[in-house]
Design an enzyme around this catalytic site. Structure first.
Site, PDB file in Angstrom:
ATOM      1  N   ALA A 158     -20.714   4.744  25.534  1.00 58.73           N
ATOM      2  CA  ALA A 158     -19.359   4.418  25.092  1.00 58.73           C
ATOM      3  C   ALA A 158     -18.332   4.748  26.172  1.00 58.73           C
ATOM      4  O   ALA A 158     -17.479   3.917  26.514  1.00 58.73           O
ATOM      5  CB  ALA A 158     -19.034   5.184  23.807  1.00 58.73           C
TER       6      ALA A 158
ATOM      7  N   GLU B 251     -18.316  14.109  32.379  1.00 57.70           N
ATOM      8  CA  GLU B 251     -19.597  14.174  31.677  1.00 57.70           C
ATOM      9  C   GLU B 251     -20.231  15.522  31.972  1.00 57.70           C
ATOM     10  O   GLU B 251     -20.393  15.891  33.140  1.00 57.70           O
ATOM     11  CB  GLU B 251     -20.504  13.031  32.146  1.00 57.70           C
ATOM     12  CG  GLU B 251     -21.959  13.156  31.755  1.00 57.70           C
ATOM     13  CD  GLU B 251     -22.179  13.351  30.255  1.00 57.70           C
ATOM     14  OE1 GLU B 251     -21.620  12.571  29.465  1.00 57.70           O
ATOM     15  OE2 GLU B 251     -22.907  14.307  29.882  1.00 57.70           O
TER      16      GLU B 251
ATOM     17  N   ASP C 175     -21.168   7.042  19.361  1.00 62.28           N
ATOM     18  CA  ASP C 175     -21.778   7.833  18.283  1.00 62.28           C
ATOM     19  C   ASP C 175     -20.814   8.814  17.631  1.00 62.28           C
ATOM     20  O   ASP C 175     -21.078   9.317  16.539  1.00 62.28           O
ATOM     21  CB  ASP C 175     -22.975   8.634  18.828  1.00 62.28           C
ATOM     22  CG  ASP C 175     -24.211   7.763  19.023  1.00 62.28           C
ATOM     23  OD1 ASP C 175     -24.098   6.530  18.892  1.00 62.28           O
ATOM     24  OD2 ASP C 175     -25.278   8.331  19.305  1.00 62.28           O
TER      25      ASP C 175
ATOM     26  N   CYS D 133     -32.182   5.564  24.892  1.00 60.85           N
ATOM     27  CA  CYS D 133     -33.145   4.763  24.126  1.00 60.85           C
ATOM     28  C   CYS D 133     -34.477   4.644  24.863  1.00 60.85           C
ATOM     29  O   CYS D 133     -35.509   4.379  24.249  1.00 60.85           O
ATOM     30  CB  CYS D 133     -32.601   3.355  23.892  1.00 60.85           C
ATOM     31  SG  CYS D 133     -30.870   3.320  23.466  1.00 60.85           S
TER      32      CYS D 133
ATOM     33  N   TYR E 266     -39.890 -23.798  15.568  1.00 62.25           N
ATOM     34  CA  TYR E 266     -41.306 -23.731  15.190  1.00 62.25           C
ATOM     35  C   TYR E 266     -42.194 -24.359  16.260  1.00 62.25           C
ATOM     36  O   TYR E 266     -41.918 -25.457  16.751  1.00 62.25           O
ATOM     37  CB  TYR E 266     -41.550 -24.467  13.854  1.00 62.25           C
ATOM     38  CG  TYR E 266     -43.015 -24.842  13.698  1.00 62.25           C
ATOM     39  CD1 TYR E 266     -43.983 -23.854  13.517  1.00 62.25           C
ATOM     40  CD2 TYR E 266     -43.436 -26.169  13.789  1.00 62.25           C
ATOM     41  CE1 TYR E 266     -45.329 -24.181  13.433  1.00 62.25           C
ATOM     42  CE2 TYR E 266     -44.770 -26.510  13.696  1.00 62.25           C
ATOM     43  CZ  TYR E 266     -45.721 -25.499  13.531  1.00 62.25           C
ATOM     44  OH  TYR E 266     -47.047 -25.822  13.462  1.00 62.25           O
TER      45      TYR E 266
ATOM     46  N   LYS F 211     -45.812 -11.482   2.461  1.00 66.32           N
ATOM     47  CA  LYS F 211     -46.676 -11.324   3.636  1.00 66.32           C
ATOM     48  C   LYS F 211     -46.997 -12.709   4.165  1.00 66.32           C
ATOM     49  O   LYS F 211     -47.421 -13.585   3.415  1.00 66.32           O
ATOM     50  CB  LYS F 211     -47.957 -10.601   3.248  1.00 66.32           C
ATOM     51  CG  LYS F 211     -48.877 -10.427   4.429  1.00 66.32           C
ATOM     52  CD  LYS F 211     -50.149  -9.698   4.050  1.00 66.32           C
ATOM     53  CE  LYS F 211     -51.050  -9.592   5.279  1.00 66.32           C
ATOM     54  NZ  LYS F 211     -52.359  -9.066   4.950  1.00 66.32           N
TER      55      LYS F 211
HETATM   56  P1  FAD Z   1     -24.007   9.932  23.917  1.00 62.38           P
HETATM   57  O1  FAD Z   1     -25.130   9.152  24.485  1.00 62.38           O
HETATM   58  O2  FAD Z   1     -24.326  11.050  22.980  1.00 62.38           O
HETATM   59  O3  FAD Z   1     -23.170  10.483  25.137  1.00 62.38           O
HETATM   60  C1  FAD Z   1     -22.108  11.364  24.954  1.00 62.38           C
HETATM   61  C2  FAD Z   1     -22.009  12.227  26.193  1.00 62.38           C
HETATM   62  O4  FAD Z   1     -20.863  13.027  26.075  1.00 62.38           O
HETATM   63  C3  FAD Z   1     -23.179  13.194  26.367  1.00 62.38           C
HETATM   64  O5  FAD Z   1     -23.883  12.908  27.552  1.00 62.38           O
HETATM   65  C4  FAD Z   1     -22.531  14.565  26.413  1.00 62.38           C
HETATM   66  O6  FAD Z   1     -23.092  15.396  27.412  1.00 62.38           O
HETATM   67  C5  FAD Z   1     -21.091  14.234  26.755  1.00 62.38           C
HETATM   68  N1  FAD Z   1     -20.138  15.215  26.272  1.00 62.38           N
HETATM   69  C6  FAD Z   1     -20.030  15.699  25.007  1.00 62.38           C
HETATM   70  N2  FAD Z   1     -19.008  16.563  24.935  1.00 62.38           N
HETATM   71  C7  FAD Z   1     -18.461  16.625  26.175  1.00 62.38           C
HETATM   72  C8  FAD Z   1     -17.383  17.361  26.731  1.00 62.38           C
HETATM   73  N3  FAD Z   1     -16.653  18.180  25.996  1.00 62.38           N
HETATM   74  N4  FAD Z   1     -17.111  17.191  28.041  1.00 62.38           N
HETATM   75  C9  FAD Z   1     -17.853  16.335  28.817  1.00 62.38           C
HETATM   76  N5  FAD Z   1     -18.894  15.639  28.332  1.00 62.38           N
HETATM   77  C10 FAD Z   1     -19.191  15.780  27.029  1.00 62.38           C
HETATM   78  N6  FAD Z   1     -29.969   3.301  20.124  1.00 62.38           N
HETATM   79  C11 FAD Z   1     -30.312   1.990  19.987  1.00 62.38           C
HETATM   80  O7  FAD Z   1     -29.424   1.159  19.742  1.00 62.38           O
HETATM   81  N7  FAD Z   1     -31.607   1.564  20.114  1.00 62.38           N
HETATM   82  C12 FAD Z   1     -32.605   2.424  20.406  1.00 62.38           C
HETATM   83  O8  FAD Z   1     -33.775   2.015  20.549  1.00 62.38           O
HETATM   84  C13 FAD Z   1     -32.296   3.806  20.559  1.00 62.38           C
HETATM   85  N8  FAD Z   1     -33.260   4.700  20.832  1.00 62.38           N
HETATM   86  C14 FAD Z   1     -32.918   6.010  21.033  1.00 62.38           C
HETATM   87  C15 FAD Z   1     -33.925   6.925  21.363  1.00 62.38           C
HETATM   88  C16 FAD Z   1     -33.614   8.246  21.569  1.00 62.38           C
HETATM   89  C17 FAD Z   1     -34.695   9.214  21.908  1.00 62.38           C
HETATM   90  C18 FAD Z   1     -32.277   8.696  21.461  1.00 62.38           C
HETATM   91  C19 FAD Z   1     -31.915  10.129  21.687  1.00 62.38           C
HETATM   92  C20 FAD Z   1     -31.269   7.807  21.130  1.00 62.38           C
HETATM   93  C21 FAD Z   1     -31.578   6.455  20.914  1.00 62.38           C
HETATM   94  N9  FAD Z   1     -30.600   5.521  20.584  1.00 62.38           N
HETATM   95  C22 FAD Z   1     -30.931   4.205  20.410  1.00 62.38           C
HETATM   96  C23 FAD Z   1     -29.208   5.947  20.360  1.00 62.38           C
HETATM   97  C24 FAD Z   1     -28.355   5.767  21.610  1.00 62.38           C
HETATM   98  O9  FAD Z   1     -28.936   6.442  22.676  1.00 62.38           O
HETATM   99  C25 FAD Z   1     -26.964   6.299  21.324  1.00 62.38           C
HETATM  100  O10 FAD Z   1     -26.420   5.551  20.276  1.00 62.38           O
HETATM  101  C26 FAD Z   1     -26.053   6.222  22.533  1.00 62.38           C
HETATM  102  O11 FAD Z   1     -26.517   7.029  23.570  1.00 62.38           O
HETATM  103  C27 FAD Z   1     -24.644   6.654  22.142  1.00 62.38           C
HETATM  104  O12 FAD Z   1     -23.837   6.648  23.261  1.00 62.38           O
HETATM  105  P2  FAD Z   1     -22.503   7.511  23.315  1.00 62.38           P
HETATM  106  O13 FAD Z   1     -21.918   7.268  24.655  1.00 62.38           O
HETATM  107  O14 FAD Z   1     -21.688   7.247  22.124  1.00 62.38           O
HETATM  108  O15 FAD Z   1     -22.974   9.015  23.139  1.00 62.38           O
END
Ligand code: FAD
Length: 442
Positions: A13, A34, A281, A44, A423, A359
């Protein structure tokens, strides 16, 4: 003087917002802080890194700080925002590797702090050998521990837990999945869970449902997982029992959260505070079927949130209308996909619900190597579609996207029935399984 945008959190994001804002208005100064070692990574992909199918965690990084710098975006890793002085329009940043702090002024702020794994207050949860999986650093630590572990336990049978179960089996490890609820993938309907259970067991995963983990024991490092069904010897355990949004920093300076616990935003990702956006998220979306705030912490949504926020901040026009709840996961040879509401969720939301479960096959009956293809359709008694779930072979389940598109349009069973779907014998029976399900519903 140019205005300055600061993103707190630099993954899907935060970096989408930063990059899009800079592209839209090159005059804008854009900085992302970060706290981890990486920006713009694909969490993911972590299960596939753990499986050994991706050799280096760096490959999960889409763009490095150096690449962002070439676009005019400053991305600083190992920089944690520890305080936001909103009235003063500045934030306090800890440069973690330098042991110093500084104040950073801003004009516009994007809160993109993501979510973190829930760690229940269990005895021994901090023992060496007990992990959660969220960031590349977690993946590296788990893969290292996996090299010497033989017996692994995964606590939680949601999609992340099951993807990791497959990864650990791919590394030849013994895997036990422990789930508190009475079935795996508890967010799906029961028919889906049953097929997933069979696939896990066929691939040598031991599954314990209706079992509670009570703690972890070991002398300095994990030796056994304590459960309501007895002790399970293990060298490695993964806690995968859910995540929660990192809202604390935002709440501390007055950003309001919504009913889901994530930050409440409008369709331009604006929070209740002027010049403060939230994306990914950490933020809610609107569910297009219920009209209610909904938390869908997924990577594709985070990217779209960020892009929308970045465009708006830079003075462009964009909106994020909402979600229907589409998702897909691979569990060994199966893929399971969802869109809309499950039958259980639709009933809980007060809809008059009907459903069919069929199915079929993924190709014409005479074409070699067919695989089963299951579809569940959930719809209102009026005929309006509410959701679908597919259990298919590998990429087959992506066909859920046709239903997702209809849900965005408020489509009905009749609309699905009349779709002109592609198809040819290698790809589908002459009656596509989605059409079979719609015909049956009709
Ligand atoms: P995040 O990825 O959580 O990133 C937020 C960042 O903010 C973090 O790196 C953190 O260190 C940083 N942060 C927090 N607070 C602070 C602060 N105060 N100062 C500086 N930095 C800070 N989604 C899918 O759509 N399909 C999938 O197949 C899928 N598989 C996944 C598998 C796994 C194992 C995991 C863990 C997640 C998966 N996801 C999947 C979810 C997806 O990874 C997340 O939805 C996505 O990473 C969200 O992005 P974000 O930037 O909102 O948050």
């Amino acid at each position: 003087m140019s205005k300055r945008l600061v993103a707190i959190g630099g993954v899907a994001a935060g970096m989408s917002a930063a990059a899009k804002a800079k592209r839209t208005n090159p005059e804008l100064e854009v900085i992302a802080f970060e706290k981890s070692h990486y920006v713009s990574y694909g969490a993911c992909g972590l299960p596939y890194y753990l499986a050994g199918w991706i050799d280096s965690v760096e490959k999960l990084v889409a763009r490095t700080p150096e690449k962002f710098a070439k676009q005019g975006v400053t991305a600083l890793v190992r920089h944690e925002v520890v305080e936001v002085d909103y009235p003063g329009r500045r934030l306090r940043v800890a440069a973690l590797d330098e042991g110093r702090e500084f104040w950073q002024p801003f004009d516009y702020l994007v809160v993109s702090t993501g979510a973190r794994p829930v760690v229940p207050p269990l005895e021994g949860a901090r023992l060496e050998g007990v992990f959660t999986l969220r960031q590349p650093e977690d993946g590296v630590a788990i893969r290292q521990a996996l090299a010497t572990a033989e017996r692994t336990v995964i606590i939680g049978a949601g999609y992340v837990g099951l993807e990791v179960a497959e990864a650990f089996r791919a590394q030849g490890k013994q895997v036990t999945v422990v789930e508190l609820q009475d079935r795996v993938l508890p967010n799906a309907d029961a028919e889906v869970s049953e097929l997933v259970l069979q696939e896990l067991e066929r691939n040598g995963v031991e599954v314990l449902t209706g079992v509670q983990v009570e703690g972890f024991a070991g002398d300095g490092r994990l030796e056994k997982v304590l459960t309501s069904a007895g002790e399970i010897p293990a060298e490695l355990a993964l806690l995968s029992v859910g995540i929660k949004p990192n809202v604390e920093l935002a709440s501390s300076f007055g950003v309001a959260t919504g009913p889901t616990g994530a930050i409440a935003v409008d369709d331009k990702l604006r929070t209740n505070l002027e010049n403060v956006w939230a994306a990914g998220d950490v933020a809610e979306s609107r569910h297009l079927l219920t009209g209610e705030p909904y938390w869908l912490p997924l990577g594709d949504i985070a990217n779209k949130h960020g892009r929308t926020a970045g465009t708006v901040i830079a003075g462009g026009r964009a909106e994020f209308k909402g979600v229907v709840g589409s998702a897909i996961t691979k569990i060994f040879e199966l893929a399971v996909s969802f869109t809309g509401l499950t039958e259980a969720d639709a009933r809980a939301a007060g809809f008059e619900v009907k459903s069919v479960w069929i199915k079929s096959a993924d190709r014409a009956h005479y074409y070699p190597d067919p695989h089963p293809f299951h579809v569940k359709l959930v719809y209102e008694t009026s005929g309006r579609l509410l959701g679908a779930q597919i259990v298919g072979h590998r990429n087959d389940a992506l066909r859920i996207d046709a239903v997702a598109a209809l849900l965005h349009q408020g489509g009905t069973v009749e609309d699905l029935r009349s779709l002109d779907l592609a198809y040819a014998p290698p790809f589908s029976p002459v009656w596509d399984p989605l059409l079979v399900a719609a015909n049956q519903a009709k």
